[in-house]
Scaffold this active site. Structure first.
Site, PDB file in Angstrom:
ATOM      1  N   GLY A 318      10.728  21.578  38.362  1.00 13.10           N
ATOM      2  CA  GLY A 318      10.425  21.247  39.767  1.00 13.10           C
ATOM      3  C   GLY A 318       9.123  21.898  40.194  1.00 13.10           C
ATOM      4  CD1 TRP A 321       7.335  15.719  40.192  1.00 14.25           C
ATOM      5  CD2 TRP A 321       7.099  16.912  42.064  1.00 14.25           C
ATOM      6  NE1 TRP A 321       7.166  14.834  41.234  1.00 14.25           N
ATOM      7  CE2 TRP A 321       7.017  15.549  42.396  1.00 14.25           C
ATOM      8  CE3 TRP A 321       6.988  17.857  43.083  1.00 14.25           C
ATOM      9  CZ2 TRP A 321       6.839  15.093  43.692  1.00 14.25           C
ATOM     10  CZ3 TRP A 321       6.799  17.417  44.384  1.00 14.25           C
ATOM     11  CH2 TRP A 321       6.725  16.053  44.670  1.00 14.25           C
ATOM     12  CG  HIS A 322       5.466  21.278  43.753  1.00 15.34           C
ATOM     13  ND1 HIS A 322       6.750  21.458  43.301  1.00 15.34           N
ATOM     14  CD2 HIS A 322       5.575  20.947  45.065  1.00 15.34           C
ATOM     15  CE1 HIS A 322       7.600  21.256  44.303  1.00 15.34           C
ATOM     16  NE2 HIS A 322       6.912  20.938  45.377  1.00 15.34           N
ATOM     17  N   GLY A 323       2.388  20.644  40.335  1.00 10.36           N
ATOM     18  CA  GLY A 323       1.021  20.708  39.823  1.00 10.36           C
ATOM     19  C   GLY A 323       0.978  21.345  38.457  1.00 10.36           C
ATOM     20  CG  PHE A 478       1.738  18.903  45.228  1.00  5.13           C
ATOM     21  CD1 PHE A 478       0.727  19.630  44.600  1.00  5.13           C
ATOM     22  CD2 PHE A 478       2.337  19.453  46.334  1.00  5.13           C
ATOM     23  CE1 PHE A 478       0.350  20.870  45.077  1.00  5.13           C
ATOM     24  CE2 PHE A 478       1.971  20.697  46.818  1.00  5.13           C
ATOM     25  CZ  PHE A 478       0.978  21.405  46.184  1.00  5.13           C
TER      26      PHE A 478
END
Lengths: 478, 365
Positions: A318, A321-323, A478
């Site tokens: 997770g 996933w943001h970066g 993102f």
């Protein structure tokens, strides 16, 4: 195109709404088609080079979903089709989002000079996740057969396309397909405008207002103790008002078209523990990670140790996933650890006497908030060493600057803190109930008052007056 | 019609702020301040848009960070002019051309232009520069609306009005907010804009700082900075587009152009640390520029780069190229006396002398 831009507010939105009214006369499909085209135009306005990728992704997933739904395949080929579909989505996401990161790490590890230059298509994380959920549900037999126009609209729908909320096909497509629904009433239009107003105000006046103080901690100069705390707290509020403002705008915009989007935030800084925090922060992502990753890994079905391992894997992924950066991995790891500790504590926590429950509740909220602030330092920092340097300054109360800038920042932080901890959130103010498809009954059970309408009108005015050039939403990256 | 009522309320609220901003007009783009003490933001690209409309002037001073610290009053004193200073730090010739054209619409008869070879960088249109409020100069609908319907304008207007009240707590609050960076209109006097506190001069301008620039360029990672964007053909094209076209277009205006002296450290760095082509480009481009400018009857040209008294005195530099305010005043005096003027019949003389000086120059130990 940004929701908080003059082009969007004064050109795109009125034209799209007018077209929607016009095409409504020709039936549900016509208006859905118009909305899909408008959504593509919205995306193309600033990301035209990635429109083919978006269209290819929609076409591929629609075909893969159709194969899973209609194909007369036996279990093993069906699973293979699902695996291939998910893998291709993840490969595309991996290439565009992680290739540069992987090359940089490869270069660092093996002293090579690989050069990878890939631009990140805006919204790819969101529309990829949305469609992976569709494929998985198609495989599980939890999907009705959808027509291409409605499916395309579901993916490209402009209020959510660039930064969520992450939509679920079961929630959205039936709303698009509903032939009985007509162009929304004045009530929905006004309610949508009011929610949009609150979101725009949160973004342009609050998030952008506190943003300059973030540099006190995250700027090029090593911060003092007070500057490190001020910067970390400023970012804590900036990201909340920025992203929840964006999500409010998305909900409000969609409501103007008669479509109810899920809420993404529910006063997260009022959470009493980290489990509670993740039920209130970026709710649609949490639900996606829970339903399609944590449960797929086995969830809590195989004992305590595997449960914690699954939690950690889910949160680290997770975070990534943001970066594509180690800072995001660290942020995810930290939240995974928080969740493990929280679950362990729940198993063995002592009973709290009635007389101390109020104090314990306040302490729990403050402790949760503190843990979240510490994690945001990793999320915002340029690198892990930089994050550790800021955290070490936060733990070293020796050096104070406390000049005019710091004093002003403290005023901002107190005001924003009071709003975050004590004020009702947008859905409470507006009586927005996504599940029941109702809006307009305030949190006290009364209809939204005229006074609130005028207050929202003032917020919209202030939101428009606060629009700044070059102020992007944090989650656009993102 | 709830939605209509709602939108009407939005329009009224927005108009109230817009109307207030129009009445106070803190940047003075509609009219000079009348019922309050004006304030000016330090940011040149912003305040220039207001100065062009609020000041009365017969001469424009244009330049980049090298000329920025000069005071309008110092120029007026020596030339008997009424100058508006529109110099902008880090500006390119494209920005300068744009601002000059806007200011020349007010009818001044002279431009005093501090020019150097660093101006001619290849950048996009001014509209593509995120920090440049081009529409505010044009005063078109977008520029005017962005200025009027803006909370930041309202905030500055509000505090400028409050200041007229002359109540100490308010003035303390305003000063605190200025120091905090919340309010930007921090200068009360046009003449003070981007000038330098003389008390700080010795620590800001000295030989150590100047020589540190050489050390900076010596580092392998910084060497490429010296020659970045240094291409004679490109620079000539930009010079023709931004300077020559304007001079030709406005033959009714006298352009007094001067080239300030860099310190010898800059030339030593170009000679010792940059690629050999760089000095050749420098001489080639500057020779072209001097002979080209010398062709125009409405141009008076000064070149101080070969003035050894200035360029060799490293104590008067903040880095390799930025001279002190004292040197700036000296330049003005010499121009007023007509010294270092480029002779149209021999425009290359100063560059040839500079070449000799560079060859002979050795850095102090």
């Amino acid at each position: 195109m940004l929701f908080s831009s003059y082009q969007f507010v004064f050109l795109f939105l009125p034209v799209t709404l007018a077209g929607y009214v016009l095409f409504d006369r020709f039936g549900g499909k016509a208006r859905s088609l118009w909305l899909a085209l408008a959504s593509l135009a919205f995306y193309a306005a600033s990301n035209w080079q990635f429109v083919p990728l978006l269209l290819a992704s929609v076409a591929f997933n629609f075909l893969a979903g159709s194969l899973l739904l209609r194909g007369k395949l036996t279990e093993r080929p069906r699973f293979a089709a699902l695996s291939a579909g998910v893998a291709i989505n993840l490969l595309a996401l991996g290439y565009f989002k992680y290739a540069v990161f992987l090359a940089a790490n490869f270069n660092a590890a093996f002293s090579t000079h690989l050069v990878v230059d890939v631009l990140l298509p805006v919204g790819i994380s969101f529309y990829t996740f949305t469609q992976i959920a569709f494929l998985v549900d198609a495989y599980r037999g939890q999907v009705a057969r959808y027509g291409l126009p409605h499916y395309a609209l579901f993916v490209t729908y402009f209020p959510h396309l660039i930064a969520g909320p992450i939509l679920h096909h079961k929630d959205m497509i039936p709303q698009f397909e509903d032939e009985r629904a007509r162009f929304p009433s004045q009530h929905l239009l006004t309610s949508g405008l009011m929610i949009f107003a609150i979101g725009l105000f949160k973004k342009t006046c609050m998030a952008d207002g506190i943003q300059p103080f973030v540099a006190l901690a995250f700027g090029p100069i090593q911060p003092s103790f007070d500057q490190a705390w001020i910067g970390a707290l400023a970012y804590t509020f900036q990201i909340y008002f920025d992203f929840s403002g964006y999500s409010d705008m998305a909900v409000g915009l969609s409501l103007m078209f008669g479509i109810f989007l899920p809420v993404n935030f529910n006063s997260p800084y009022q959470a009493r523990n980290i489990i509670d925090f993740w039920r209130r922060w970026h709710i649609t992502l949490s639900q996606f990670l829970r339903d399609y990753l944590y449960f797929s890994l086995g969830g809590n079905r195989h004992g305590v140790v595997l449960r914690y391992a699954n939690l950690m894997i889910t949160m680290v992924l997770g975070g990534l996933w943001h970066g594509a950066a180690w800072t995001f991995a660290a942020w995810g790891t930290l939240h995974g650890l928080y969740l493990c500790v929280n679950h362990a504590w729940n198993r063995c926590r002592p009973r709290i006497p009635q007389s101390l429950r109020g104090t314990a509740r306040v302490a729990a909220v403050m402790l949760t908030f503190l843990a979240v602030v510490v994690a945001w330092v990793f999320f915002r920092a340029e690198s892990l060493p930089s994050a550790f340097a800021i955290l070490s300054q936060m733990a070293r109360p020796g050096m104070f600057v406390y000049g005019d800038r710091e004093r002003l920042a403290v005023v901002y932080i107190i005001v924003f803190g009071l709003i975050s901890f004590l004020a009702p959130n947008t859905q409470q103010l507006m009586g927005y109930d996504h599940a029941r498809r109702t809006v307009g009954t305030s949190f006290q059970g009364k209809p939204v008052s005229v006074r609130l309408q005028y207050a929202a009108a003032c917020l919209l005015a202030l939101g428009i007056l606060g629009i700044q050039k070059n102020s992007e939403f944090i989650y656009f990256r993102f | 019609m709830i939605a209509v009522r709602f939108l009407l309320a939005v329009v009224i609220a927005t108009s109230l702020v817009g109307g207030f901003n129009y009445l106070v007009d803190p940047l003075q783009i509609f009219r000079p301040a009348r019922f309050y003490e004006p304030g000016y933001p330090t940011e040149e690209r912003l305040h220039n848009a207001g100065l062009i409309r609020s000041q009365s002037f017969d001469t424009i001073f244009m330049g980049d960070s090298i000329g920025l610290h000069l005071r309008s009053s110092e120029i007026d004193q020596r030339f008997g002019t009424r100058v508006v200073k529109l110099a902008m730090s880090g500006s390119t010739s494209r920005e300068q051309n744009f601002v000059l054209k806007a200011a020349l619409e007010r009818g001044p008869k002279q431009v005093l232009w501090e020019m150097d070879d660093l101006l001619f960088a290849d950048v996009g249109e001014v509209d593509s520069l995120p920090y440049f409020p081009a529409d505010l100069y044009r005063m078109n609908l977008k520029g005017t609306a962005t200025y009027l319907f803006n909370l930041e304008t309202g905030r500055e207007a509000f505090f400028l009005l409050l200041r007229s009240w002359n109540w100490k707590p308010i003035s303390n609050l305003r000063n605190g907010l200025i120091r905090a960076g919340y309010l930007k209109y921090d200068k009360d006097n046009v003449d003070e804009l981007n000038t330098f506190d003389e008390v700080l001069a010795p620590s800001a301008y000295n030989a150590d700082k100047c020589l540190a620039a050489y050390k900076f360029y010596s580092l392998p990672e910084n060497r490429s900075r010296l020659g970045a964007g240094y291409d004679q053909d490109v620079m000539v094209r930009i010079f023709e587009r931004d300077v020559i076209s304007l001079i030709r277009e406005r033959s009714d205006v006298r352009f007094t152009i001067y080239f300030p002296p860099y310190s010898m450290v800059q030339y030593a760095a170009m000679r010792d640390l940059a690629a050999p082509a760089m000095l050749r480009t420098f001489f080639g481009f500057n020779s072209y520029v001097l002979q080209r400018l010398a062709q125009f009857a409405n141009v008076t040209l000064f070149d101080f780069r070969d003035d050894a008294q200035m360029s060799h005195d490293l104590s008067q530099y903040g880095d390799a190229i930025h001279h002190s305010p004292a040197t700036g005043r000296l330049l003005l005096s010499r121009m007023a006396e007509g010294r270092s003027r480029v002779d149209g019949s021999d425009p290359y003389r100063s560059i040839e002398q500079l070449k000799t000086q560079i060859n002979a120059y050795r850095l102090p130990r």
